[in-house]
Design a protein around this motif. Structure first.
Motif, short mmCIF file in Angstrom:
data_model
loop_
_atom_site.label_atom_id
_atom_site.label_comp_id
_atom_site.label_asym_id
_atom_site.label_seq_id
_atom_site.Cartn_x
_atom_site.Cartn_y
_atom_site.Cartn_z
N LEU A 216 0.82 -1.21 0.00
CA LEU A 216 0.00 0.00 0.00
C LEU A 216 0.86 1.26 0.00
CD1 LEU A 216 -2.92 -0.85 2.45
CD2 LEU A 216 -3.09 -0.37 0.00
N VAL A 217 1.90 1.26 0.81
CA VAL A 217 2.80 2.42 0.87
C VAL A 217 3.38 2.71 -0.51
CG1 VAL A 217 4.98 3.29 1.80
CG2 VAL A 217 3.36 2.13 3.31
N ILE A 218 3.79 1.66 -1.20
CA ILE A 218 4.40 1.83 -2.52
C ILE A 218 3.38 2.32 -3.54
CG2 ILE A 218 5.49 0.59 -4.43
CD1 ILE A 218 6.77 -1.21 -2.28
N ARG A 219 2.21 1.73 -3.56
CA ARG A 219 1.22 2.10 -4.57
C ARG A 219 0.65 3.50 -4.35
NH1 ARG A 219 -2.10 -3.38 -6.41
NH2 ARG A 219 -0.37 -4.14 -7.67
N LEU A 220 0.60 3.95 -3.12
CA LEU A 220 0.08 5.29 -2.85
C LEU A 220 1.01 6.38 -3.39
CD1 LEU A 220 -1.29 4.77 0.77
CD2 LEU A 220 -2.64 5.32 -1.27
#
Length: 453
Positions: A216-220
């Motif tokens: 999630l951190v990466i995709r955000l």
């Protein structure tokens, strides 16, 4: 005037740096996101072969328990086209990024719940029913994940390298297989059979929640792809993208599904069904087979990138067809080795079987994605890709178990593999090769539609 040129050059250089940064982020996000989702999916595959028959179907015979367990496995594949339709709609309406965040959350939460699900001995018939429900959620999430991950990288980068960039989503499969199968292998090796069957298998499922947080951190941090952002700015998004994709590109959808037969169906035989067959046929340990699958997945990780890059140079169809032909040629020798070979040659066969799969799976993302216009690409590519799950991947272990039971020979499964290769060869031959076409603009597709009308 000189100062003005310098300022303009600086602006262009900065734009170039930002573009390259987003391409790198998109490629990493594509790979890591699919890795997490396929990690969860392959955990289920391994558990379906080794754990679920006696945990959720304890009253059944060995054969019936395997059939019931692989039936729940197939349910997830049947749900994939549903996920492709649901998330394909939103992916072509509101964008790739937001849609992919939702699919990641769904997959992670469903897998975490499988890790705490009681067995039939504790809650009776509710156990397999809840297992099927969670498997459905997994299938829907995977159904919406693939095309978005492919497009995230493919629509951001250099269009002359679409094969390579699209394959970053594909490497999530072998990496997920390495992590998922590797986790199961490690636990089965260090724990007793009783401990592994009782609680050890649950640990990798629960660990997926941590991986989801990382994903999630990466995709955000990723921006929307330039191709889709342009469609939004021009107000050219479709109100019913999935319906439009089916209406105007039904041929490409069906051919995309068909070209996956010799890639997907044998793959799930070679990574899931093989766990059951080799252990039952030769009484080798589960760890032995898992180690072979693990090494094959590691080999495929490198080969997917190489064959994808090769498809940018030689064309998608040429590389893909070579892999399909090899799959058919090796089908009978593969099962002959599994039936009659010794430990070393069986190990080698399980590893080598991954090579024809890599030849197809690497270029596959671009081959399918290039067949659809930008404003319908998420839904169209997703439907084509996931329809194969219903007819090829999902039923494969189930049909292999049935074929061996009815015929008594694994060569009936070999014939099944040869059939899948034949379907793929025909479909690839009929699909237009757009390896070197410009897909950054929908003008060609829109003009073709107006002429057709």
């Amino acid at each position: 005037m000189v100062l003005g040129r310098n300022e303009a050059d600086n602006v262009l250089q900065e734009q170039g740096r930002q573009q390259r940064k987003q391409v790198r982020r998109a490629a990493v996000a594509s790979a890591i996101g699919t890795t997490i989702e396929w990690y969860d999916f392959f955990l289920y595959n391994t558990a379906a072969a080794l754990i679920f028959p006696h945990l959720f179907f304890p009253a059944s015979s060995s054969y019936a328990g395997a059939m019931q367990s692989f039936a729940t496995y197939a349910v997830g594949f049947a749900a994939r086209p549903v996920g492709a339709a649901i998330f394909g709609h939103w992916g072509d309406r509101i964008g790739r990024k937001a849609t992919l965040i939702v699919t990641l959350l769904m997959m992670g939460i469903a897998s975490g719940l499988v890790g705490v699900l009681p067995g039939a001995a504790t809650i009776g018939i509710a156990a397999p029913l809840l297992l099927v429900a969670l498997r459905l959620i997994q299938g829907i999430a995977i159904g919406g994940e693939w095309s978005g991950s492919v497009l995230l990288a493919m629509e951001w980068g250099n269009q002359r390298k679409r094969g390579l960039l699209g394959s970053f989503a594909q490497i999530g499969v072998p990496v997920g297989l390495v992590l998922g199968t590797g986790g199961m292998t490690l636990l089965s090796a260090v724990l007793s059979d009783a401990s592994f069957s009782s609680w050890g298998w649950r640990i990798p499922f629960l660990a997926s929640l941590v991986l989801v947080a990382v994903g999630l951190v990466i995709r955000l941090r990723i921006l929307e792809t330039p191709m889709f952002a342009k469609i939004v700015a021009q107000q050219r998004t479709s109100r019913s993208p999935v319906s439009d994709a089916i209406k105007h590109h039904w041929r490409e959808i069906l051919l995309s599904a068909g070209l996956r037969f010799s890639e997907q169906m044998p793959f799930y035989l070679y990574t899931s069904y093989v766990l059951v067959y080799v252990v039952a046929q030769h009484h080798y340990s589960k760890t032995f087979v898992l180690n072979a699958v693990l090494l094959g997945a590691a080999l495929e990780l490198a080969l997917i990138l190489w064959f994808s890059q090769l498809s940018d140079q030689l064309g998608r169809k040429r590389v893909y067809l070579t892999g399909a032909v090899l799959t058919g040629v090796l089908a009978f020798p593969y099962f002959a080795i599994l039936k009659n070979g010794g430990m070393v040659i069986i190990f080698i066969a399980i590893v080598v079987a991954m090579i024809p799969h890599a030849m197809q799976y690497g270029p596959q993302a671009a081959l399918i994605g290039e067949s659809f216009p930008t404003h319908l690409r998420y839904g169209g590519a997703g439907l084509g890709y996931q329809l194969a799950s219903v007819f090829a991947g999902g039923p494969a272990p189930l049909l292999a178990t049935w074929l061996l039971h009815v015929t008594g020979t694994p060569y009936s499964i070999s014939a099944y593999v040869v059939f899948s290769a034949a379907v793929t060869i025909v479909c690839v031959a009929l699909l237009k090769d757009r390896s070197r076409a410009d897909i950054s603009d929908d003008t060609v597709y829109l003009r073709a539609r107006s002429v057709a009308r």
